[in-house]
Design an enzyme around this catalytic site. Structure first.
Site, PDB file in Angstrom:
ATOM      1  N   PRO A   9      20.498  34.363  49.706  1.00 14.96           N
ATOM      2  CA  PRO A   9      20.785  34.133  51.123  1.00 14.96           C
ATOM      3  C   PRO A   9      21.034  32.670  51.504  1.00 14.96           C
ATOM      4  O   PRO A   9      20.374  31.769  50.998  1.00 14.96           O
ATOM      5  CB  PRO A   9      19.530  34.656  51.834  1.00 14.96           C
ATOM      6  N   ASN A  10      22.011  32.520  52.374  1.00 13.04           N
ATOM      7  CA  ASN A  10      22.397  31.227  52.959  1.00 13.04           C
ATOM      8  C   ASN A  10      23.163  30.309  52.008  1.00 13.04           C
ATOM      9  O   ASN A  10      23.638  29.260  52.418  1.00 13.04           O
ATOM     10  CB  ASN A  10      21.176  30.487  53.546  1.00 13.04           C
ATOM     11  N   ARG A  17      25.133  23.895  55.523  1.00  8.32           N
ATOM     12  CA  ARG A  17      23.686  24.020  55.513  1.00  8.32           C
ATOM     13  C   ARG A  17      23.000  22.763  54.966  1.00  8.32           C
ATOM     14  O   ARG A  17      23.172  22.403  53.802  1.00  8.32           O
ATOM     15  CB  ARG A  17      23.380  25.200  54.585  1.00  8.32           C
ATOM     16  N   TYR A  22      21.375  20.088  50.192  1.00  9.34           N
ATOM     17  CA  TYR A  22      22.172  20.953  49.317  1.00  9.34           C
ATOM     18  C   TYR A  22      23.567  20.398  49.003  1.00  9.34           C
ATOM     19  O   TYR A  22      24.310  21.014  48.234  1.00  9.34           O
ATOM     20  CB  TYR A  22      22.281  22.356  49.945  1.00  9.34           C
ATOM     21  N   ASN A  73      20.154  32.163  41.521  1.00  5.13           N
ATOM     22  CA  ASN A  73      19.496  31.319  42.514  1.00  5.13           C
ATOM     23  C   ASN A  73      19.117  32.273  43.647  1.00  5.13           C
ATOM     24  O   ASN A  73      19.938  32.593  44.489  1.00  5.13           O
ATOM     25  CB  ASN A  73      20.431  30.214  43.017  1.00  5.13           C
ATOM     26  N   ALA A  76      15.796  31.765  49.294  1.00  2.00           N
ATOM     27  CA  ALA A  76      14.485  31.966  49.921  1.00  2.00           C
ATOM     28  C   ALA A  76      13.706  33.125  49.299  1.00  2.00           C
ATOM     29  O   ALA A  76      12.470  33.109  49.286  1.00  2.00           O
ATOM     30  CB  ALA A  76      14.650  32.192  51.417  1.00  2.00           C
ATOM     31  N   HIS A  79      10.653  32.842  46.715  1.00  2.00           N
ATOM     32  CA  HIS A  79       9.243  32.625  47.062  1.00  2.00           C
ATOM     33  C   HIS A  79       8.579  33.863  47.650  1.00  2.00           C
ATOM     34  O   HIS A  79       7.393  33.814  47.971  1.00  2.00           O
ATOM     35  CB  HIS A  79       9.153  31.454  48.050  1.00  2.00           C
ATOM     36  N   ASP A  86      10.712  42.487  40.021  1.00  2.00           N
ATOM     37  CA  ASP A  86      10.612  43.794  39.355  1.00  2.00           C
ATOM     38  C   ASP A  86      11.965  44.254  38.816  1.00  2.00           C
ATOM     39  O   ASP A  86      12.032  44.835  37.722  1.00  2.00           O
ATOM     40  CB  ASP A  86      10.059  44.853  40.326  1.00  2.00           C
ATOM     41  N   GLU A  97      16.845  30.912  35.985  1.00  2.00           N
ATOM     42  CA  GLU A  97      16.699  30.673  37.432  1.00  2.00           C
ATOM     43  C   GLU A  97      17.185  29.257  37.749  1.00  2.00           C
ATOM     44  O   GLU A  97      16.828  28.322  37.046  1.00  2.00           O
ATOM     45  CB  GLU A  97      15.208  30.811  37.767  1.00  2.00           C
ATOM     46  N   HIS A  99      17.872  26.341  40.964  1.00  2.00           N
ATOM     47  CA  HIS A  99      17.766  25.888  42.354  1.00  2.00           C
ATOM     48  C   HIS A  99      18.500  24.564  42.480  1.00  2.00           C
ATOM     49  O   HIS A  99      18.325  23.683  41.629  1.00  2.00           O
ATOM     50  CB  HIS A  99      16.305  25.708  42.771  1.00  2.00           C
ATOM     51  N   SER A 101      18.052  22.310  44.826  1.00  2.00           N
ATOM     52  CA  SER A 101      17.083  21.266  45.177  1.00  2.00           C
ATOM     53  C   SER A 101      15.876  21.367  44.248  1.00  2.00           C
ATOM     54  O   SER A 101      15.713  22.356  43.529  1.00  2.00           O
ATOM     55  CB  SER A 101      16.646  21.444  46.632  1.00  2.00           C
ATOM     56  N   ARG A 106       9.300  19.708  47.544  1.00  2.00           N
ATOM     57  CA  ARG A 106       9.545  19.992  48.961  1.00  2.00           C
ATOM     58  C   ARG A 106       8.285  20.598  49.597  1.00  2.00           C
ATOM     59  O   ARG A 106       7.187  20.220  49.235  1.00  2.00           O
ATOM     60  CB  ARG A 106      10.775  20.904  49.093  1.00  2.00           C
ATOM     61  N   ARG A 110       7.446  26.377  48.869  1.00  2.00           N
ATOM     62  CA  ARG A 110       8.576  26.533  47.929  1.00  2.00           C
ATOM     63  C   ARG A 110       8.126  26.389  46.478  1.00  2.00           C
ATOM     64  O   ARG A 110       8.900  26.585  45.549  1.00  2.00           O
ATOM     65  CB  ARG A 110       9.676  25.523  48.221  1.00  2.00           C
TER      66      ARG A 110
HETATM   67  C1  DQA Z   1      17.025  26.967  46.942  1.00  2.00           C
HETATM   68  C2  DQA Z   1      15.615  26.542  47.297  1.00  2.00           C
HETATM   69  C3  DQA Z   1      14.912  27.570  48.165  1.00  2.00           C
HETATM   70  O1  DQA Z   1      13.588  27.153  48.483  1.00  2.00           O
HETATM   71  C4  DQA Z   1      15.683  27.762  49.461  1.00  2.00           C
HETATM   72  O2  DQA Z   1      15.078  28.767  50.243  1.00  2.00           O
HETATM   73  C5  DQA Z   1      17.127  28.027  49.235  1.00  2.00           C
HETATM   74  C6  DQA Z   1      17.841  27.313  48.183  1.00  2.00           C
HETATM   75  C7  DQA Z   1      17.796  25.874  46.187  1.00  2.00           C
HETATM   76  O3  DQA Z   1      18.839  26.184  45.638  1.00  2.00           O
HETATM   77  O4  DQA Z   1      17.368  24.721  46.165  1.00  2.00           O
HETATM   78  O5  DQA Z   1      17.745  28.776  49.984  1.00  2.00           O
HETATM   79  O6  DQA Z   1      16.951  28.111  46.096  1.00  2.00           O
END
Ligand code: DQA
Length: 143
Positions: A9-10, A17, A22, A73, A76, A79, A86, A97, A99, A101, A106, A110
């Site tokens: 998401p996002n 954003r 990011y 990735n 959110a 977490h 699962d 995985e 990320h 950031s 942070r 997170r």
């Molecule tokens: C993220 C880090 C997450 O905590 C955050 O909610 C994101 C992006 C990252 O790519 O740094 O949406 O996964």
């Protein structure tokens, strides 16, 4: 080797954003980057993005016997999502995985990642390059 890249998401709002966290490049630029890096490594790649937890679970389930690796990735949902954890354990496809950031530098909330419990490797704080490093995991296993 076929790799499924899932962005949560996002991440479709990259560039708009919180650019100070990011970066200024958008989601299309991320997909172009991943495709280019995959091609350099001789990997077949499919990139998917979803804002919905259930859809991400379905994408992981559908990867069973189709993809050899997953780069995710979960944004959110990292977490919060036992369902994504699962699903990854269900299909047992090697997963890295990523990320953008550094989630450890942070807010406290997170720092914990459910997905890490199923991932072979977690890469954070390297921006777009983190995805290239994740592809390296599959292109040069064991290194
Ligand atoms: C993220 C880090 C997450 O905590 C955050 O909610 C994101 C992006 C990252 O790519 O740094 O949406 O996964």
């Amino acid at each position: 080797m076929k790799i499924l890249v899932i962005n949560g998401p996002n991440l479709n709002m990259l560039g708009i954003r919180e650019p100070e966290i990011y970066g200024r490049r958008d989601y299309a630029a991320l997909v172009a980057f991943i495709r280019e890096e995959a091609a350099k490594r001789g990997l077949e790649v499919e990139c998917r993005q979803s804002n919905s937890e259930g859809e991400i679970v379905t994408l992981i389930q559908q990867a069973y016997k189709v993809f050899d690796g997953i780069v995710i990735n979960p944004a959110a949902y990292t977490h919060t999502s036992v369902a994504i954890l699962d699903a990854l354990k269900t299909v047992a496809i090697p997963t890295v995985e990523v990320h953008l950031s550094d989630i450890n530098a942070r807010e406290e909330f997170r720092r914990f990642s459910f997905v890490s419990l199923a991932a072979k490797k977690t890469i954070c704080g390297k921006g777009f390059d983190g995805y290239a490093e994740a592809l390296d995991f599959f292109a040069s296993p064991g290194e």
